[in-house]
Scaffold this motif. Sequence first.
Motif, mmCIF file in Angstrom:
data_model
loop_
_atom_site.group_PDB
_atom_site.id
_atom_site.type_symbol
_atom_site.label_atom_id
_atom_site.label_comp_id
_atom_site.label_asym_id
_atom_site.label_seq_id
_atom_site.Cartn_x
_atom_site.Cartn_y
_atom_site.Cartn_z
ATOM 1 N N ILE A 181 -7.769 -4.236 12.439
ATOM 2 C CA ILE A 181 -7.556 -4.909 11.162
ATOM 3 C C ILE A 181 -7.950 -3.948 10.049
ATOM 4 O O ILE A 181 -9.047 -3.388 10.057
ATOM 5 C CB ILE A 181 -8.375 -6.212 11.085
ATOM 6 N N HIS A 182 -7.040 -3.752 9.113
ATOM 7 C CA HIS A 182 -7.314 -2.861 7.993
ATOM 8 C C HIS A 182 -8.159 -3.580 6.959
ATOM 9 O O HIS A 182 -7.923 -4.734 6.637
ATOM 10 C CB HIS A 182 -6.001 -2.360 7.376
ATOM 11 N N ARG A 183 -9.109 -2.876 6.429
ATOM 12 C CA ARG A 183 -10.040 -3.494 5.487
ATOM 13 C C ARG A 183 -9.618 -3.323 4.031
ATOM 14 O O ARG A 183 -10.287 -3.775 3.136
ATOM 15 C CB ARG A 183 -11.430 -2.929 5.717
ATOM 16 N N SER A 184 -8.524 -2.654 3.800
ATOM 17 C CA SER A 184 -8.057 -2.506 2.425
ATOM 18 C C SER A 184 -6.813 -3.371 2.230
ATOM 19 O O SER A 184 -6.162 -3.765 3.179
ATOM 20 C CB SER A 184 -7.744 -1.041 2.098
ATOM 21 N N GLU A 185 -6.523 -3.651 0.987
ATOM 22 C CA GLU A 185 -5.349 -4.441 0.643
ATOM 23 C C GLU A 185 -4.444 -3.603 -0.240
ATOM 24 O O GLU A 185 -4.898 -2.664 -0.891
ATOM 25 C CB GLU A 185 -5.756 -5.716 -0.089
ATOM 26 N N THR A 186 -3.166 -3.955 -0.260
ATOM 27 C CA THR A 186 -2.208 -3.242 -1.087
ATOM 28 C C THR A 186 -1.124 -4.205 -1.533
ATOM 29 O O THR A 186 -1.041 -5.335 -1.058
ATOM 30 C CB THR A 186 -1.604 -2.051 -0.315
ATOM 31 N N ASP A 187 -0.305 -3.774 -2.441
ATOM 32 C CA ASP A 187 0.862 -4.547 -2.858
ATOM 33 C C ASP A 187 2.079 -4.021 -2.113
ATOM 34 O O ASP A 187 2.092 -2.886 -1.629
ATOM 35 C CB ASP A 187 1.092 -4.395 -4.366
ATOM 36 N N GLU B 30 -7.983 1.936 -4.537
ATOM 37 C CA GLU B 30 -9.144 2.824 -4.460
ATOM 38 C C GLU B 30 -8.759 4.291 -4.250
ATOM 39 O O GLU B 30 -9.598 5.171 -4.332
ATOM 40 C CB GLU B 30 -10.075 2.387 -3.311
ATOM 41 N N SER C 296 -3.666 2.062 -1.626
ATOM 42 C CA SER C 296 -4.669 1.145 -2.159
ATOM 43 C C SER C 296 -5.112 1.563 -3.559
ATOM 44 O O SER C 296 -4.994 2.722 -3.947
ATOM 45 C CB SER C 296 -5.891 1.089 -1.238
ATOM 46 N N THR D 16 5.406 -0.335 0.652
ATOM 47 C CA THR D 16 3.996 -0.597 0.368
ATOM 48 C C THR D 16 3.449 0.525 -0.501
ATOM 49 O O THR D 16 4.008 1.621 -0.553
ATOM 50 C CB THR D 16 3.156 -0.701 1.654
#
Length: 82
Positions: free
Chosen positions: A16-22, A45, A43, A40
């Motif tokens: 599971i990736h801990r970062s989110e993106t649009d 960050e 991130s 995609t």
Amino acid sequence: MALIRRFIELHSQGSIHRSETDAGWANVPYGEENLLYIGTYGSAERKSGPKPSQAIHLDRERLAELIRILKRVFPGIEHDAS
């Protein structure tokens, strides 16, 4: 960018990736048909800032297959859509 030619079921959960993106999507004309483009972005960050990262294209046949997969993984999802 890649045109998905087939989906292969994996028998591991992956990570599971801990970062989110649009993600962005577009209807892309392709000869006599259309492709669904999904892209995609890196991130927020990321030091250089968000930028296009990965993209896929789905034709009608692959999209129908993806819908079947989604209904299998998320039973009853068609009742959630509005």
